[in-house]
Design a protein around this motif. Structure first.
Motif, mmCIF file in Angstrom:
data_model
loop_
_atom_site.group_PDB
_atom_site.id
_atom_site.type_symbol
_atom_site.label_atom_id
_atom_site.label_comp_id
_atom_site.label_asym_id
_atom_site.label_seq_id
_atom_site.Cartn_x
_atom_site.Cartn_y
_atom_site.Cartn_z
ATOM 1 N N TYR A 262 0.785 -1.233 -0.154
ATOM 2 C CA TYR A 262 0.120 0.058 -0.035
ATOM 3 C C TYR A 262 0.949 1.259 -0.100
ATOM 4 C CZ TYR A 262 -3.311 3.480 1.306
ATOM 5 O OH TYR A 262 -4.241 4.593 1.322
ATOM 6 N N ILE B 252 1.145 4.402 -2.776
ATOM 7 C CA ILE B 252 0.886 5.612 -2.344
ATOM 8 C C ILE B 252 2.149 6.421 -2.836
ATOM 9 C CG2 ILE B 252 1.223 7.486 -0.371
ATOM 10 C CD1 ILE B 252 -0.644 5.709 1.089
ATOM 11 N N PRO C 229 7.079 8.788 8.035
ATOM 12 C CA PRO C 229 6.008 9.284 8.428
ATOM 13 C C PRO C 229 4.638 8.753 8.470
ATOM 14 C CG PRO C 229 7.508 11.200 7.895
ATOM 15 C CD PRO C 229 7.821 9.877 7.402
ATOM 16 N N LEU C 230 4.561 8.392 7.011
ATOM 17 C CA LEU C 230 3.390 7.641 6.758
ATOM 18 C C LEU C 230 3.304 6.469 7.405
ATOM 19 C CD1 LEU C 230 3.250 8.146 2.674
ATOM 20 C CD2 LEU C 230 2.096 9.422 4.570
ATOM 21 N N LEU D 81 2.037 6.849 10.763
ATOM 22 C CA LEU D 81 0.567 7.162 11.009
ATOM 23 C C LEU D 81 -0.219 5.687 10.584
ATOM 24 C CD1 LEU D 81 -0.242 10.091 8.635
ATOM 25 C CD2 LEU D 81 -0.773 9.833 11.039
ATOM 26 N N ILE D 82 -0.023 5.029 9.596
ATOM 27 C CA ILE D 82 -0.755 3.725 9.420
ATOM 28 C C ILE D 82 -0.347 2.725 10.657
ATOM 29 C CG2 ILE D 82 -1.055 1.893 8.125
ATOM 30 C CD1 ILE D 82 -0.074 3.381 5.625
ATOM 31 N N LEU E 42 -2.616 3.815 13.527
ATOM 32 C CA LEU E 42 -3.879 3.506 13.275
ATOM 33 C C LEU E 42 -4.293 2.125 13.271
ATOM 34 C CD1 LEU E 42 -4.928 5.532 9.959
ATOM 35 C CD2 LEU E 42 -5.834 5.723 12.203
ATOM 36 N N TYR F 82 -4.665 1.563 17.099
ATOM 37 C CA TYR F 82 -5.815 2.259 17.529
ATOM 38 C C TYR F 82 -6.927 1.070 17.348
ATOM 39 C CZ TYR F 82 -9.429 5.266 19.128
ATOM 40 O OH TYR F 82 -10.415 6.105 19.759
ATOM 41 N N ALA F 83 -6.906 0.605 15.983
ATOM 42 C CA ALA F 83 -8.090 -0.345 15.508
ATOM 43 C C ALA F 83 -7.787 -1.784 16.327
ATOM 44 C CB ALA F 83 -7.885 -0.761 14.053
ATOM 45 N N ILE G 120 -14.192 -1.812 11.672
ATOM 46 C CA ILE G 120 -13.279 -1.162 10.572
ATOM 47 C C ILE G 120 -13.560 -1.828 9.119
ATOM 48 C CG2 ILE G 120 -11.160 -2.367 11.195
ATOM 49 C CD1 ILE G 120 -11.182 1.112 10.381
ATOM 50 N N ALA H 92 -6.264 7.008 -1.642
ATOM 51 C CA ALA H 92 -6.430 7.709 -0.456
ATOM 52 C C ALA H 92 -7.465 6.618 0.499
ATOM 53 C CB ALA H 92 -6.922 8.847 -0.244
ATOM 54 N N VAL H 93 -8.465 6.403 -0.161
ATOM 55 C CA VAL H 93 -9.775 5.803 0.640
ATOM 56 C C VAL H 93 -9.498 4.334 0.916
ATOM 57 C CG1 VAL H 93 -12.119 4.940 0.467
ATOM 58 C CG2 VAL H 93 -11.691 7.405 0.283
ATOM 59 N N LEU I 295 -6.965 3.106 1.972
ATOM 60 C CA LEU I 295 -6.405 2.989 3.345
ATOM 61 C C LEU I 295 -7.169 2.278 4.318
ATOM 62 C CD1 LEU I 295 -4.332 3.796 5.660
ATOM 63 C CD2 LEU I 295 -5.689 5.844 5.964
ATOM 64 N N LEU I 296 -8.585 2.532 4.353
ATOM 65 C CA LEU I 296 -9.435 2.222 5.272
ATOM 66 C C LEU I 296 -9.567 0.562 4.916
ATOM 67 C CD1 LEU I 296 -11.403 3.583 7.368
ATOM 68 C CD2 LEU I 296 -13.142 3.391 5.729
ATOM 69 N N LEU J 176 -6.093 -1.067 5.995
ATOM 70 C CA LEU J 176 -6.157 -1.012 7.474
ATOM 71 C C LEU J 176 -6.969 -2.159 8.162
ATOM 72 C CD1 LEU J 176 -5.038 0.943 9.557
ATOM 73 C CD2 LEU J 176 -7.378 1.929 9.744
#
Lengths: 372, 504
Positions: free
Chosen positions: A112, A116, A128-129, A132-133, A136, A139-140, A151, A279-280, A282-283, A286
């Motif tokens: 992924y 990107i 940094p990307l 971030l992932i 996330l 958190y999930a 999710i 971009a979307v 990602l969900l 994830l």
């Protein structure tokens, strides 16, 4: 009798999202590539998609049979292996699965970020990307199984609401004659394509780990089958769209056919819709990574009582370190390794435990009788 | 007595000490009460807390010559006084809380073993007009709640004329000893929810409860979220609707607000007005509201993302306009957007604290002059002004103020994410938002229900306002013991006119 608090388990219908997310991976963006000559069956690839889907359907049915024949408290990947292969080999197989799930997560993660880099930010600093992932994912997964299912639900929903309507704008440009002539490939090519394509589906084995967290798990079989059907449909749609949109010659040099034809859409206020899709997505990614990591955390807990929250941190740390020190060429190697391990696990392991369970005692039934 | 941890310990052990402590205040009155010759009573009270006319009424009724000579003890006095709720006690704790709750304290002269307390609490100074100032609606009743809890309960009871409406009174706050009222419909609200709510209110350790919204934060499931987990409302129809659906309503004395729960995300987008309009219009307004919120969340962030990272997403005709509008602006889009969004927040914050007449002036100065001047001075682009003011406008479409606050807050991290990673940043924000929402719980039940966990049967009254023929059942996610709300008339097959017409 209730095995688990409703707070932690989900209703049978949710198996649809869990399975769907596992079956439709990032491969949906470039699976058409794998069907190209010399070994692929090109415009006849849809046959392979259907065959692969039927095969997975059969294997899923096997998994359900195996699970149904277990004592209901021990109907999970970990317990099945311990039961049928003994303590030593069982633990070993379980660890293979844990590593396999983690590897799967890492492969998606890496792919992924590569997408990107390719489509959104060619010059971006990727760590940094990745951080971030990773946060996330933390958190999930730390929210437990219900948050993972959530999710998955949002991922499925977005995939349908964002991506499918866009095909409407493509239809004026498609040329159905690109699919002709049909059936002009030999059997080995069909076989090769089916084998390559079925790599998209190998994460279906996650079902074994998810099963105990489903209320009335036997009822969920229907939803798992529907999920397989839905994902096969999605792949078929994208297959036909891309093969009718591009000619074979174009496809050979198009690395990401799905994104490439979506890039053609122009709305009055927006164009280049593939930016949004990437971009979307990602969900979705994830969700897929989270299920795998959750499954490995939970399996580790069942085997060695490792605290999942700690194990999760360790996994994510490994993710980050591996990602930072990766070689550019390693993506493809890891992907290959993952696919081939998955092949063995799905096509050999599942029928094996199916046969063993048929020979062995049916603990599921006695349990049910004991209850009534 | 009075060992509340939030106050220095006064260590009152005798009644005389208590009177001494109270006498330090000038509004504490001690007076002799001569009813008849045989015995003398002494009355103590805080003149600022009692109702003078009640006091006069009490004295007047006790001086009734027929009764007067019969009163010889506190118990008889208790019988003859005309006020409901008086009692005899010698518990100093109780005496303290009652005297400071506006009770009249009566003792027999030279005796201090038993005391009579008569409630003559004054209610002066409370607002009596109960317009719905904050949650206004064009159609429908304009009855709101006021700061007096008894009036509020009265208002709710007037619409729910059933013995099933249970009102529970609890006391919260070590100093304020605020009366908290919990209302629910027995047999309709889920008993688990009721007991959970009651347990949470009882567990509260706090000194002063000033408003119900404070209580909201004290009993919430998750303290670290901008989203309100209980619906806050000052409208009677809204609270009654919540009760009838199976939710629990809680209010505190001195607050015009009720909180109702368990709430879901979509409860915050319903307006009572939806149900007073034809369902087609109600649904239309609801859809407008929801799209407004989505727009508000993402509009400024998208502007920043597209202009900073992905200008190729914008078609060239539109791009031309954007370049024209931005050509003299010296700042990066993110700075431009953040400053403008902050300006809107300043305007809102200043406007909220000002009297309404000055507020209007502020609106003109801030909105019109400032915006126009900013564009003329080439500090921002015209298009951004449109985007920002639209998204500010749309953030106010939620009927519940607390939710619109949450939405306006979330825009800022969104803009920053968009500035750093463009559309990917927005996707990260969106993923986090969805995850966060799915992890939230209100009174133990999921916040995003009926979407996740999906409950198809409850979807009819969420995105659209379904016609009354479809909403005869209460929402199932509240797990009401009794599901049916009302009987729907049996469907009669309507024949179309073309089939019917003809000669008689």
């Amino acid at each position: 009798m209730k095995l688990m608090n409703d707070k932690y388990s989900v209703s049978p219908g949710n198996v649809f999202y869990l399975m769907y997310i596992s079956l439709v991976g990032i491969g949906i963006m470039n699976f058409q590539q794998k069907m190209i000559l010399p070994n692929g069956s090109e415009n006849d690839g849809w046959i392979s998609i259907i065959i692969a889907a039927l095969l997975i359907l059969l294997l899923t049915k096997m998994m359900y049979v195996v699970l149904a024949r277990q004592d209901i408290k021990k109907a999970s990947l970990v317990h099945i292996n311990l039961r049928y292969f003994g303590r030593f080999f069982g633990l070993m197989i379980n660890w293979i699965f844990i590593l396999y799930f983690i590897l799967g997560g890492f492969v998606w993660f890496q792919t992924y970020i590569q997408v990107i880099q390719l489509w959104l930010f060619p010059n971006v600093n990727v760590w940094p990307l990745s951080l971030l992932i990773i946060s996330l994912i933390y958190y999930a997964v730390s929210g437990g199984f219900q948050s993972i299912t959530a999710i998955c639900f949002w991922g499925t929903l977005l995939l349908y609401t964002f991506i499918l309507p866009q095909l409407y704008y493509i239809t004026p440009y498609i040329r159905p004659s690109n699919l002709l002539p049909m059936f002009n490939h030999n059997l080995s090519q069909y076989f090769f394509t089916t084998r390559e394509f079925s790599h998209e589906f190998i994460s279906c084995i996650i079902l074994l780990a998810v099963y105990p967290f489903v209320q009335n798990p036997k009822k969920s079989q229907k939803w798992a089958f529907i999920a397989i059907g839905a994902s096969a449909l999605i792949y078929l749609i994208y297959f036909f769209m891309s093969y009718m949109y591009f000619s074979l010659g174009e496809l050979k040099i198009t690395l990401w056919p799905t994104l490439s034809f979506i890039a053609m859409i122009e709305l009055p206020v927006l164009q280049r819709m593939e930016y949004f899709i990437v971009a979307v997505f990602l969900l979705k990614i994830l969700a897929a990574i989270s299920i795998g990591i959750w499954a490995s955390c939970h399996s580790a807990k069942l085997m060695h009582s490792i605290r999942p929250s700690r194990f999760l941190l360790v996994i994510l740390l490994i993710f980050f370190v591996c990602f930072i020190f990766r070689e550019p060429s390693s993506t493809a190697i890891l992907q290959d390794f993952y696919s081939h391990t998955g092949e063995i696990l799905v096509y050999l392991y599942v029928p094996l435990i199916f046969i063993i369970s048929l020979i062995g005692k049916n603990s599921g039934k006695t349990e049910a009788k004991g209850n009534t | 007595m009075s060992t509340s941890p939030s106050m220095p310990n006064d260590s009152i052990s005798t009644f005389d000490q208590f009177i001494d402590l109270c006498s330090r205040s000038n509004d504490f009155v001690t007076a002799n009460l001569n009813i008849n010759s045989s015995c003398t009573f002494i009355a103590h009270y805080l003149k600022t807390l009692v109702d003078q006319s009640h006091l006069e009424q009490l004295i007047h009724s006790l001086q009734n010559p027929h009764d007067a000579h019969e009163i010889k003890s506190l118990d008889q006095l208790k019988q003859y006084n005309p006020f409901e709720g008086s009692f005899v006690t010698n518990d100093l704790d109780k005496i303290e809380s009652s005297v400071f709750g506006g009770f009249l304290l009566i003792q027999e002269e030279h005796k201090s073993d038993a005391f009579l307390l008569i409630p003559i609490t004054g209610k002066q100074g409370l607002r009596t007009d109960n317009d719905t100032d904050v949650e206004f609606s064009v159609v429908g009743p304009k009855i709101g709640f006021i700061e007096d809890i008894d009036t509020n309960v009265h208002l709710v009871r007037m619409q729910l004329r059933t013995p099933r409406l249970i009102v529970r009174e609890l006391t919260v706050g070590t100093i304020s000893k605020t009366k908290v009222v919990m209302m629910y419909l027995d047999g309709i609200a889920n008993p688990d929810n009721v007991s959970m709510m009651e347990a949470r209110i009882r567990e509260i350790e706090f000194d002063i409860i000033l408003d119900t919204t404070q209580l909201d934060e004290l009993i919430t499931d998750n303290h670290n979220t901008p989203f309100p987990l209980f619906t806050t409302s000052e409208r009677r129809d809204r609270v009654v609707f919540a009760l009838i659906s199976g939710q629990i309503a809680v209010s505190t004395d001195g607050s015009p607000y009720f909180i109702t729960g368990p709430s879901t995300l979509f409860d915050f987008f319903l307006s009572p007005e939806d149900y007073y309009l034809p369902w087609v219009l109600g649904s239309f307004f609801r859809v407008i509201r929801i799209t407004g919120v989505v727009f508000s969340l993402f509009a400024s962030a998208l502007y920043v993302a597209l202009l900073t990272h992905h200008y190729e997403v914008i078609p060239k005709e539109l791009l031309g306009r954007l370049i024209y509008s931005r050509q003299n602006v010296p700042f990066p889009p993110v700075l431009e957007a953040l400053v403008l969004e902050a300006t809107v927040e300043f305007l809102r914050e200043a406007g909220a604290r000002l009297p309404s007449r000055i507020g209007q002036t502020l609106g003109i100065v801030g909105g019109v002059i400032l915006g126009q001047a900013a564009v003329d001075a080439a500090l921002t682009s015209n298009i951004l002004i449109i985007v920002v003011s639209l998204s500010a406008l749309t953030s106010f479409v939620t009927p519940i103020y607390k939710m619109s606050n949450a939405i306006r807050f979330i825009r800022f991290p969104m803009i920053i994410l968009a500035a750093m990673w463009g559309l990917f940043g927005i996707a990260v924000g969106l993923s986090f938002l969805l995850l966060h929402l799915s992890r939230l719980e209100s009174l133990g039940s999921p916040y995003t229900v009926p979407f996740f966990p999906l409950r198809a049967k409850d979807l009819n009254d969420r995105f659209i306002r379904a016609p009354f023929s479809l909403t005869s059942n209460r929402p199932g996610y509240l797990r009401p013991p009794f599901l049916k709300r009302y009987e729907t008339p049996k469907k009669q097959r309507k024949k179309s006119k073309i089939d019917e017409e003809g000669y008689v």
